[in-house]
Enzyme design. Structure first.
Site, PDB file in Angstrom:
ATOM      1  N   THR A 154      35.177  40.288  30.069  1.00 28.78           N
ATOM      2  CA  THR A 154      36.612  40.014  30.235  1.00 28.78           C
ATOM      3  C   THR A 154      37.429  41.301  30.398  1.00 28.78           C
ATOM      4  O   THR A 154      38.626  41.314  30.130  1.00 28.78           O
ATOM      5  CB  THR A 154      37.137  39.221  29.028  1.00 28.78           C
ATOM      6  OG1 THR A 154      36.852  39.956  27.824  1.00 28.78           O
ATOM      7  CG2 THR A 154      36.494  37.850  28.951  1.00 28.78           C
ATOM      8  N   GLY A 194      39.777  43.730  31.834  1.00 30.42           N
ATOM      9  CA  GLY A 194      40.827  43.677  32.839  1.00 30.42           C
ATOM     10  C   GLY A 194      41.479  42.320  33.033  1.00 30.42           C
ATOM     11  O   GLY A 194      42.207  42.118  34.006  1.00 30.42           O
ATOM     12  N   THR A 195      41.269  41.388  32.098  1.00 25.34           N
ATOM     13  CA  THR A 195      41.861  40.053  32.258  1.00 25.34           C
ATOM     14  C   THR A 195      43.388  40.112  32.249  1.00 25.34           C
ATOM     15  O   THR A 195      44.047  39.437  33.045  1.00 25.34           O
ATOM     16  CB  THR A 195      41.383  39.089  31.159  1.00 25.34           C
ATOM     17  OG1 THR A 195      41.550  39.712  29.879  1.00 25.34           O
ATOM     18  CG2 THR A 195      39.927  38.725  31.340  1.00 25.34           C
ATOM     19  N   GLY A 196      43.969  40.906  31.343  1.00 27.66           N
ATOM     20  CA  GLY A 196      45.421  40.983  31.265  1.00 27.66           C
ATOM     21  C   GLY A 196      46.039  41.571  32.517  1.00 27.66           C
ATOM     22  O   GLY A 196      47.066  41.095  33.009  1.00 27.66           O
ATOM     23  N   CYS A 197      45.414  42.619  33.046  1.00 22.68           N
ATOM     24  CA  CYS A 197      45.894  43.249  34.283  1.00 22.68           C
ATOM     25  C   CYS A 197      45.831  42.254  35.442  1.00 22.68           C
ATOM     26  O   CYS A 197      46.775  42.127  36.231  1.00 22.68           O
ATOM     27  CB  CYS A 197      45.042  44.468  34.622  1.00 22.68           C
ATOM     28  SG  CYS A 197      44.916  45.695  33.304  1.00 22.68           S
ATOM     29  N   LYS A 242      49.699  34.905  25.675  1.00 21.12           N
ATOM     30  CA  LYS A 242      48.366  34.503  26.115  1.00 21.12           C
ATOM     31  C   LYS A 242      47.507  34.097  24.919  1.00 21.12           C
ATOM     32  O   LYS A 242      47.413  34.832  23.941  1.00 21.12           O
ATOM     33  CB  LYS A 242      47.713  35.646  26.890  1.00 21.12           C
ATOM     34  CG  LYS A 242      48.480  36.020  28.160  1.00 21.12           C
ATOM     35  CD  LYS A 242      47.897  37.223  28.861  1.00 21.12           C
ATOM     36  CE  LYS A 242      48.139  38.508  28.088  1.00 21.12           C
ATOM     37  NZ  LYS A 242      47.782  39.713  28.860  1.00 21.12           N
TER      38      LYS A 242
END
Length: 266
Positions: free
Chosen positions: A206, A208-211, A175
């Protein structure tokens, strides 16, 4: 209806982890199930406590899910101890789980470390090889490869290095949200580089973007075996949740997971 299992930690503030996953899965019109690896005391300003599930109880959760409502895809998030990593790997192999997306969560958006250093090797050797797609951000890819990544060329080199350590069937999404000038992501699959382009959105919230991204990929993998399409669709959903600009909390706030219900569709 497609059924999606998330195996991850709980975020009491609702922005990341299990809570973000369930919101994301629901917004894809799918049925969400969860096996909780840890309870966290956290909010938009940081992580203030972690209490891991016992290995036996985690196995019990996974057994209950697979023996009754078999998932069409599995997302794996926060796994902070070797025993937990080994338990998940054991159960995924036992049940021949499909469409596995592993997000190697190591550092929270706030900068808090979420995984012990001695668990990183177990993650790399026991769990990530079982995945169909893994989704490290730049910092996580640096930990997994031992190299510094500052640009697109570095992302491509890191993808190749990770690929050398994993089965060829594993798609690698690095990412690029922390690049200075773009928000492009790289998908390396079957020896080919696929750039998934995205504009940089001016939004400091941002959490929790990865989750959210990894859960959206799992949802899309339940619908298609085209990994490029699955990642592209997931990135579009994530961009919309960021661009809707929900503003909650005193730190890096959560995303607007249900933006499609508000009429704020991109």
């Amino acid at each position: 209806m497609k059924k999606i299992l998330t195996i991850a930690g709980s975020d009491c503030s609702g922005g990341a982890g299990i809570q973000a996953d369930i919101k994301t899965i629901t917004m894809h019109n799918m049925y969400a199930m969860s096996a909780i690896t840890a309870l966290t005391a956290q909010n938009t300003t940081g992580v203030y406590g972690i209490m891991n599930s016992s290995v036996d109880f985690l196995k019990n959760q996974i057994d209950c899910i697979f023996s009754d409502i078999r998932p069409d895809a599995v997302k794996i998030g926060m796994v902070s101890e070797i025993g937990i990593i080994e338990a998940i790997a054991e159960k995924l192999k036992e049940y021949n789980a499909v469409n596995i997306v592993a997000d190697p969560v190591m550092v929270a958006t706030s900068g808090s470390r979420l995984i012990s250093e001695d668990a990183t090797q177990a993650l790399m050797t026991k769990l990530l090889p079982l995945a169909d797609i893994i989704t490290p951000n730049l910092a996580e890819a640096e930990v997994l490869t031992g190299m510094s990544i500052t640009d697109r060329a570095g992302m491509e080199e890191a993808a190749r290095k990770l690929s050398d350590k994993l089965p060829s069937s594993v798609g690698i999404v690095i990412k690029g949200g922390h690049l200075d000038d773009t928000a492009d992501d790289l998908l390396y699959v079957n020896g080919e580089m696929h750039w998934i382009y995205g504009k940089r959105i001016d939004n400091p919230n941002t959490h929790g973007t990865g989750c959210t991204f990894s859960s959206a990929i799992a949802c899309n993998l339940a619908l298609t075996d085209d990994k490029v399409q699955a990642v592209t669709n997931a990135k579009k959903y994530l961009a919309g949740a960021i661009e809707a600009k929900l503003d909650l909390g005193h730190g890096s706030g959560p995303l607007y997971h249900n933006y499609r219900l508000s009429g704020k569709e991109l």
